[in-house]
Design an enzyme around this catalytic site. Structure first.
Site, PDB file in Angstrom:
ATOM      1  N   ARG A  44      41.115  32.342  32.373  1.00 44.55           N
ATOM      2  CA  ARG A  44      40.608  32.731  33.689  1.00 44.55           C
ATOM      3  C   ARG A  44      41.741  33.103  34.640  1.00 44.55           C
ATOM      4  O   ARG A  44      41.591  34.006  35.461  1.00 44.55           O
ATOM      5  CB  ARG A  44      39.751  31.603  34.269  1.00 44.55           C
ATOM      6  CG  ARG A  44      38.359  31.524  33.632  1.00 44.55           C
ATOM      7  CD  ARG A  44      37.577  30.337  34.117  1.00 44.55           C
ATOM      8  NE  ARG A  44      36.231  30.322  33.524  1.00 44.55           N
ATOM      9  CZ  ARG A  44      35.496  29.239  33.367  1.00 44.55           C
ATOM     10  NH1 ARG A  44      35.953  28.061  33.780  1.00 44.55           N
ATOM     11  NH2 ARG A  44      34.287  29.312  32.819  1.00 44.55           N
ATOM     12  N   ARG A  58      40.919  43.994  30.395  1.00 45.79           N
ATOM     13  CA  ARG A  58      40.158  42.929  31.050  1.00 45.79           C
ATOM     14  C   ARG A  58      38.858  42.641  30.288  1.00 45.79           C
ATOM     15  O   ARG A  58      38.512  41.493  30.036  1.00 45.79           O
ATOM     16  CB  ARG A  58      39.849  43.339  32.484  1.00 45.79           C
ATOM     17  CG  ARG A  58      39.400  42.200  33.398  1.00 45.79           C
ATOM     18  CD  ARG A  58      37.947  41.868  33.266  1.00 45.79           C
ATOM     19  NE  ARG A  58      37.561  40.838  34.221  1.00 45.79           N
ATOM     20  CZ  ARG A  58      36.521  40.044  34.085  1.00 45.79           C
ATOM     21  NH1 ARG A  58      35.753  40.143  33.009  1.00 45.79           N
ATOM     22  NH2 ARG A  58      36.222  39.144  35.000  1.00 45.79           N
ATOM     23  N   LYS A 110      34.987  29.138  24.145  1.00 49.44           N
ATOM     24  CA  LYS A 110      33.676  28.509  24.311  1.00 49.44           C
ATOM     25  C   LYS A 110      33.077  28.127  22.961  1.00 49.44           C
ATOM     26  O   LYS A 110      32.396  27.105  22.843  1.00 49.44           O
ATOM     27  CB  LYS A 110      32.744  29.454  25.076  1.00 49.44           C
ATOM     28  CG  LYS A 110      33.142  29.643  26.538  1.00 49.44           C
ATOM     29  CD  LYS A 110      32.121  30.470  27.306  1.00 49.44           C
ATOM     30  CE  LYS A 110      32.489  30.557  28.776  1.00 49.44           C
ATOM     31  NZ  LYS A 110      31.479  31.327  29.558  1.00 49.44           N
ATOM     32  N   ASN A 128      28.170  31.546  33.046  1.00 47.80           N
ATOM     33  CA  ASN A 128      28.474  30.550  34.069  1.00 47.80           C
ATOM     34  C   ASN A 128      28.287  31.236  35.414  1.00 47.80           C
ATOM     35  O   ASN A 128      29.184  31.924  35.906  1.00 47.80           O
ATOM     36  CB  ASN A 128      29.906  30.021  33.911  1.00 47.80           C
ATOM     37  CG  ASN A 128      30.211  28.865  34.837  1.00 47.80           C
ATOM     38  OD1 ASN A 128      29.725  28.824  35.970  1.00 47.80           O
ATOM     39  ND2 ASN A 128      31.018  27.928  34.363  1.00 47.80           N
ATOM     40  N   GLU A 172      30.882  33.488  37.915  1.00 48.82           N
ATOM     41  CA  GLU A 172      30.631  34.898  38.196  1.00 48.82           C
ATOM     42  C   GLU A 172      30.525  35.147  39.694  1.00 48.82           C
ATOM     43  O   GLU A 172      31.025  36.159  40.204  1.00 48.82           O
ATOM     44  CB  GLU A 172      29.362  35.354  37.483  1.00 48.82           C
ATOM     45  CG  GLU A 172      29.518  35.406  35.970  1.00 48.82           C
ATOM     46  CD  GLU A 172      28.263  35.905  35.272  1.00 48.82           C
ATOM     47  OE1 GLU A 172      27.351  36.412  35.967  1.00 48.82           O
ATOM     48  OE2 GLU A 172      28.185  35.794  34.026  1.00 48.82           O
ATOM     49  N   THR A 178      32.010  42.639  29.602  1.00 39.63           N
ATOM     50  CA  THR A 178      32.783  41.515  29.088  1.00 39.63           C
ATOM     51  C   THR A 178      31.884  40.562  28.317  1.00 39.63           C
ATOM     52  O   THR A 178      32.243  40.075  27.233  1.00 39.63           O
ATOM     53  CB  THR A 178      33.478  40.764  30.239  1.00 39.63           C
ATOM     54  OG1 THR A 178      34.319  41.665  30.966  1.00 39.63           O
ATOM     55  CG2 THR A 178      34.332  39.621  29.707  1.00 39.63           C
ATOM     56  N   GLU A 223      31.757  39.328  24.367  1.00 34.15           N
ATOM     57  CA  GLU A 223      31.659  37.931  23.935  1.00 34.15           C
ATOM     58  C   GLU A 223      30.535  37.754  22.908  1.00 34.15           C
ATOM     59  O   GLU A 223      30.717  37.067  21.889  1.00 34.15           O
ATOM     60  CB  GLU A 223      31.422  37.039  25.154  1.00 34.15           C
ATOM     61  CG  GLU A 223      32.605  37.006  26.120  1.00 34.15           C
ATOM     62  CD  GLU A 223      32.292  36.234  27.383  1.00 34.15           C
ATOM     63  OE1 GLU A 223      31.392  35.378  27.372  1.00 34.15           O
ATOM     64  OE2 GLU A 223      32.951  36.485  28.416  1.00 34.15           O
TER      65      GLU A 223
END
Length: 274
Positions: free
Chosen positions: A7, A150, A161, A187, A191, A235, A239
Site C-alpha cells: 500500500r 500501478r 491476501k 476493502n 478504497e 486493479t 487480483e
C-alpha cells in the site's frame, strides 16, 4: 512482502499518476495521435506491414518499450509491456528477483490502453487539436506506464491476501465464484481513503501556486473519478484473474467487448475539464 508495504508503494504511485494526468491535461485531446494506419512510413523498412497498422501513440510506445527492454525493464515482475511480443533481448546481464508471485499470465494492458484513449483522455483534456502531437504522446507514454505498473501491482496485493486467508480463496475460486472473490478482496474503507487522497492531491498539485486563479489544472473530482471508475476496478480485475491462476483454475470468461473486464464501472465522461 506485506500489505502495508504494498500500500505504501501504491500511495507513492499516486503522485506519479496525478502529476502525469496534469501534464497531459495541458494539451488538447489531439485525437489524430490515436488514429490507426495513418503513419507515413517507408515501405522498405523492417516490419512495415505491422508498423503501418499502428497509431502514432502506439508506434512511439513500441519504440520506447524496445529501448527500455534492452536495459531489462520488463524482466521485473512489476513491469508489463504493451507490446511484449516485440521486445528485444536485454543487453545487460539478468537480475535475480525474489519469487514473490506465483507464475501467471495476467496482463490487462489492452484494457488499460482502450480505456485510457476512450475515457481518461476525454475526461482530462479539452476537445480539439492544438498540434502538440509529439508532446501529447510523450505525456501519454509516461502516464500509460505509470497506470500499468500501478494496476498490475494488484498481483502483489492478491498474493498477500491469498496467503492470509488461503482456504477461503481456494473455496471461492474452486466454485467459480467471481463475486465472492471480489467481495473478499474488497476493502471499502481503504478504497474510500484512496479516493479522498487522490482528490486532495489533485487539488494541491493542480493549483496555481501564485494564486492568480482558483481553477485547478484538472478538476479534482475528475481525477478521483478516474481512480474510482478505472484504476481501482482494473486493479481488482487483476487480483481476481491472478487468484484464479494461483489456484490453478481457468478464470471465467470476461464480458464481451474491446474493454473486457469483470466488474469495471465506467463513470460519466466530461464535465470536469479545464
Amino acid at each position: 512482502m506485506s500489505l502495508d508495504s504494498i500500500r505504501s508503494t501504491l500511495i507513492r504511485q499516486e503522485d506519479s499518476i496525478i502529476f502525469a494526468l496534469i501534464e497531459r491535461a495541458q494539451f488538447r485531446q489531439n485525437q489524430a495521435i490515436y488514429a490507426k494506419g495513418i503513419l507515413q512510413l517507408d515501405p522498405s523498412i523492417p516490419d512495415y506491414p505491422f508498423l503501418k497498422t499502428l497509431s502514432f501513440l502506439e508506434y512511439l510506445l513500441l519504440e520506447t518499450e524496445k529501448l527500455h527492454g534492452k536495459v531489462r525493464r520488463y524482466t521485473s515482475p512489476e513491469e508489463h509491456a504493451f507490446f511484449p511480443e516485440h521486445l528485444p533481448d536485454p543487453i545487460l546481464t539478468p537480475l535475480q528477483f525474489p519469487a514473490l508471485l506465483a507464475p501467471n499470465t495476467v496482463d490487462v494492458n489492452a484494457q488499460i490502453l482502450h480505456l485510457y484513449i476512450n475515457e481518461v483522455v476525454p475526461a482530462v483534456c479539452k476537445e480539439g487539436d492544438d498540434e502538440q502531437h509529439g508532446s501529447s504522446v510523450l505525456a501519454d507514454i509516461t502516464l500509460l506506464q505509470a497506470l500499468s505498473r500501478r494496476i498490475h501491482l494488484g498481483k502483489f496485493v492478491a498474493e498477500t491476501k491469498f496467503q492470509e486467508d488461503e482456504a477461503k480463496y481456494r473455496a471461492l475460486v474452486g466454485a467459480d465464484d467471481v463475486d465472492g472473490v471480489m467481495s473478499l478482496l474488497t476493502n471499502s474503507a481503504v478504497e474510500a481513503r484512496v479516493l479522498a487522497r487522490a482528490k486532495l492531491k489533485a487539488s494541491t498539485y493542480g493549483q496555481d501556486i501564485m494564486g492568480e486563479t482558483e481553477a485547478c489544472k484538472v478538476e479534482p473530482d475528475v481525477i478521483a473519478a478516474i481512480y474510482r471508475d478505472v484504476i481501482i476496478p482494473l486493479t481488482k480485475d487483476v487480483e481476481v484473474l491472478y487468484l484464479f491462476e494461483r489456484v490453478g483454475r481457468k478464470p471465467p470468461a470476461p464480458m464481451p467487448g474491446p474493454a473486457s473486464h469483470y466488474r469495471l464501472r465506467v463513470g460519466e465522461k466530461g464535465g470536469g475539464r479545464r
